[in-house]
Design a protein around this motif. Structure first.
Motif, mmCIF file in Angstrom:
data_model
loop_
_atom_site.group_PDB
_atom_site.id
_atom_site.type_symbol
_atom_site.label_atom_id
_atom_site.label_comp_id
_atom_site.label_asym_id
_atom_site.label_seq_id
_atom_site.Cartn_x
_atom_site.Cartn_y
_atom_site.Cartn_z
ATOM 1 N N ALA A 64 -9.424 -4.539 11.010
ATOM 2 C CA ALA A 64 -10.015 -3.356 11.617
ATOM 3 C C ALA A 64 -9.090 -2.396 10.866
ATOM 4 O O ALA A 64 -10.035 -1.096 10.443
ATOM 5 N N PHE A 65 -7.836 -2.429 10.618
ATOM 6 C CA PHE A 65 -7.272 -1.144 9.812
ATOM 7 C C PHE A 65 -7.193 -1.410 8.413
ATOM 8 O O PHE A 65 -7.488 -0.533 7.809
ATOM 9 N N HIS A 116 -9.183 0.239 4.001
ATOM 10 C CA HIS A 116 -8.364 0.910 3.098
ATOM 11 C C HIS A 116 -8.857 0.597 1.535
ATOM 12 O O HIS A 116 -9.163 -0.539 1.259
ATOM 13 N N PRO A 117 -9.147 1.523 0.641
ATOM 14 C CA PRO A 117 -9.527 1.459 -0.817
ATOM 15 C C PRO A 117 -8.554 0.498 -1.448
ATOM 16 O O PRO A 117 -9.056 0.007 -2.431
ATOM 17 N N LEU A 172 0.780 -1.151 0.098
ATOM 18 C CA LEU A 172 -0.137 0.134 -0.123
ATOM 19 C C LEU A 172 0.701 1.262 0.003
ATOM 20 O O LEU A 172 0.607 2.082 -0.612
ATOM 21 N N GLY A 173 2.142 1.195 0.823
ATOM 22 C CA GLY A 173 2.678 2.364 0.746
ATOM 23 C C GLY A 173 3.399 2.805 -0.722
ATOM 24 O O GLY A 173 3.756 3.922 -1.076
ATOM 25 N N TYR A 174 3.509 1.683 -1.551
ATOM 26 C CA TYR A 174 3.735 2.113 -3.173
ATOM 27 C C TYR A 174 2.584 2.374 -4.068
ATOM 28 O O TYR A 174 2.759 2.405 -5.029
ATOM 29 N N GLY A 175 1.552 2.247 -3.238
ATOM 30 C CA GLY A 175 0.172 2.836 -3.995
ATOM 31 C C GLY A 175 -0.485 1.493 -4.845
ATOM 32 O O GLY A 175 -1.315 1.771 -5.739
ATOM 33 N N ALA A 230 -3.828 -4.894 -2.832
ATOM 34 C CA ALA A 230 -3.495 -6.032 -2.236
ATOM 35 C C ALA A 230 -4.763 -6.932 -1.801
ATOM 36 O O ALA A 230 -5.937 -6.322 -1.609
ATOM 37 N N ALA A 231 -4.873 -8.011 -1.791
ATOM 38 C CA ALA A 231 -6.117 -8.798 -1.585
ATOM 39 C C ALA A 231 -5.705 -9.923 -0.361
ATOM 40 O O ALA A 231 -4.676 -10.545 -0.712
#
Length: 200
Positions: free
Chosen positions: A78-79, A83-84, A56-59, A62-63
């Motif tokens: 929960a976190f 996230h989109p 996610l840090g690289y945009g 993920a699944a």
């Protein structure tokens, strides 16, 4: 540190740097990796979720498909579920000693695997986490012949992380990276219940 110690330290670190630099220079290939995190120790899923954070840090997308223990509420879900860039699928109704329903567990696992197969065919998904997948083989919910081909046929740059104890030898053989996490000591055996943010 004396002058002699400083000189020896510098000589050692220069030699080490030359070896590391040569290995880095020789690593020229890019490919989607299959990683297997197995063993009886704590931290397999946590390591996989760390890779989700990196993705996610690289945009990138993920699944996550969480088998067996999927009914539990965990901090990572929960976190990440909000996230989109993340798809999070619960593919289990809880630990087998809780459900006590083999046929129901098999049906839930199979339904989850169908969703996972769709992600494994999607080149837009950079990382697929198959959390606790090893148990589907151990408990004979799914056969290796059903699981391995979609993993191996995934898009060339897609990474896959499989977690769980007692990984099948064929998965280990097919993997690019395998970590066996050893159990040395665990607070639970001393009567400490699972702690939020650490175990849940």
């Amino acid at each position: 540190m004396s002058g002699d110690e400083e000189a020896r330290h510098k000589e050692r670190t220069q030699k080490h740097k030359a070896v590391v630099d040569a290995r880095i220079a020789a690593a020229t290939q890019d490919k989607g990796l299959l990683l297997v995190l197995t063993g009886n120790g704590k931290g397999k899923s946590s390591s996989a979720f760390g890779m989700v954070a990196r993705t996610l840090g690289y945009g990138r997308r993920a699944a996550i498909f969480q088998f067996i223990k999927g009914k539990e509420e965990v901090g990572e879900r929960a976190f990440f579920a909000a996230h989109p860039g993340v798809t999070w699928e619960r593919c289990g109704e809880g630990f087998t000693w809780e459900t006590q329903d083999r046929q129901g567990d098999i049906a839930t696992a199979r339904a989850g695997w169908e969703k996972a197969k769709a992600a494994l065919a999607d080149p837009a998904i950079h990382l697929v986490v198959l959390d606790e997948l090893t148990y589907l083989l151990t408990y004979r919910y799914l056969a290796l012949e059903e699981i391995l081909p979609p993993i191996l046929a995934r898009p060339p740059m897609q990474h896959v992380v499989v977690t769980g104890r007692a990984a099948d030898e064929a998965l280990i053989e097919a993997a690019d990276t395998v970590s066996a996490i050893r159990d040395v000591k665990h607070a639970f055996r001393a009567g400490v219940r699972a702690q939020q943010g650490i175990d849940l």
